[in-house]
Design a protein around this motif. Sequence first.
Motif, PDB file in Angstrom:
ATOM      1  N   PRO A  30      48.317  55.204   3.329  1.00 18.63           N
ATOM      2  CA  PRO A  30      48.141  56.529   3.926  1.00 18.63           C
ATOM      3  C   PRO A  30      48.923  56.824   5.208  1.00 18.63           C
ATOM      4  N   HIS A  31      49.642  55.907   5.783  1.00 12.21           N
ATOM      5  CA  HIS A  31      50.219  56.107   7.111  1.00 12.21           C
ATOM      6  C   HIS A  31      51.561  56.847   7.134  1.00 12.21           C
ATOM      7  N   ALA A  32      52.224  56.969   6.005  1.00 14.85           N
ATOM      8  CA  ALA A  32      53.528  57.633   5.955  1.00 14.85           C
ATOM      9  C   ALA A  32      53.351  59.141   5.791  1.00 14.85           C
ATOM     10  N   SER A  33      54.230  59.903   6.437  1.00 15.95           N
ATOM     11  CA  SER A  33      54.280  61.350   6.217  1.00 15.95           C
ATOM     12  C   SER A  33      54.979  61.629   4.895  1.00 15.95           C
ATOM     13  N   ARG A  34      55.940  60.758   4.569  1.00 16.00           N
ATOM     14  CA  ARG A  34      56.699  60.871   3.321  1.00 16.00           C
ATOM     15  C   ARG A  34      57.127  59.466   2.936  1.00 16.00           C
ATOM     16  N   LEU A  35      57.001  59.132   1.663  1.00 19.97           N
ATOM     17  CA  LEU A  35      57.463  57.843   1.190  1.00 19.97           C
ATOM     18  C   LEU A  35      58.012  58.009  -0.223  1.00 19.97           C
ATOM     19  N   GLU A  36      59.234  57.578  -0.413  1.00 17.62           N
ATOM     20  CA  GLU A  36      59.895  57.696  -1.704  1.00 17.62           C
ATOM     21  C   GLU A  36      60.398  56.331  -2.151  1.00 17.62           C
ATOM     22  N   VAL A  37      60.311  56.071  -3.445  1.00 18.28           N
ATOM     23  CA  VAL A  37      60.888  54.882  -4.063  1.00 18.28           C
ATOM     24  C   VAL A  37      61.799  55.393  -5.163  1.00 18.28           C
ATOM     25  N   ALA A  62      53.428  53.538  15.851  1.00 17.93           N
ATOM     26  CA  ALA A  62      52.091  53.048  15.509  1.00 17.93           C
ATOM     27  C   ALA A  62      51.794  53.250  14.023  1.00 17.93           C
ATOM     28  N   LYS A  63      52.195  54.389  13.481  1.00 17.82           N
ATOM     29  CA  LYS A  63      51.972  54.655  12.044  1.00 17.82           C
ATOM     30  C   LYS A  63      52.812  53.711  11.186  1.00 17.82           C
ATOM     31  N   LEU A  64      54.054  53.455  11.603  1.00 15.90           N
ATOM     32  CA  LEU A  64      54.900  52.515  10.873  1.00 15.90           C
ATOM     33  C   LEU A  64      54.300  51.113  10.927  1.00 15.90           C
ATOM     34  N   HIS A  70      49.222  47.042   6.418  1.00 13.37           N
ATOM     35  CA  HIS A  70      48.282  47.372   5.339  1.00 13.37           C
ATOM     36  C   HIS A  70      48.314  46.304   4.241  1.00 13.37           C
ATOM     37  N   ASP A  71      47.154  46.036   3.633  1.00 12.04           N
ATOM     38  CA  ASP A  71      47.055  45.043   2.552  1.00 12.04           C
ATOM     39  C   ASP A  71      47.967  45.377   1.372  1.00 12.04           C
ATOM     40  N   LEU A  72      48.137  46.654   1.056  1.00 18.87           N
ATOM     41  CA  LEU A  72      48.993  47.036  -0.069  1.00 18.87           C
ATOM     42  C   LEU A  72      50.470  46.758   0.217  1.00 18.87           C
ATOM     43  N   TYR A  73      50.861  46.746   1.469  1.00 14.95           N
ATOM     44  CA  TYR A  73      52.221  46.367   1.841  1.00 14.95           C
ATOM     45  C   TYR A  73      52.444  44.896   1.464  1.00 14.95           C
ATOM     46  N   GLN A  74      51.468  44.062   1.780  1.00 14.26           N
ATOM     47  CA  GLN A  74      51.553  42.641   1.428  1.00 14.26           C
ATOM     48  C   GLN A  74      51.539  42.451  -0.088  1.00 14.26           C
ATOM     49  N   GLU A  75      50.765  43.254  -0.788  1.00 17.74           N
ATOM     50  CA  GLU A  75      50.733  43.188  -2.258  1.00 17.74           C
ATOM     51  C   GLU A  75      52.100  43.540  -2.835  1.00 17.74           C
TER      52      GLU A  75
END
Length: 111
Positions: A30-37, A62-64, A70-75
Amino acid sequence: MIRHIVLFTAKDEAQIDLIIEGLSVLTTIPHASRLEVARNRKSDQLGNDIDVIVYGEFENEAKLAAYKAHDLYQESIRRVRPLRELRFAADYDVASDVRFLTHCAASTGGG
């Protein structure tokens, strides 16, 4: 605003979709204003080594940092690291780090 850009190359081109799938987990953080893959279109005349791009925008450092903690980043790392060859990352603050900025008028097709 912080822009976060990460470029990946695949060990095996056949696994690019698996890399994209593993990175797509990041879009639920939830911390990104925009995230694209995205998959690289490989249309550059000089170099097309990059296979996958992650582009993110964050309100502040701080948001970055929260995104990366975040746990999902590690996943995502757990899923993608075995499949990727190279990873290049760059972060910059639009307000303080951008030296040259061009504003382009949006074309409305009208006139």
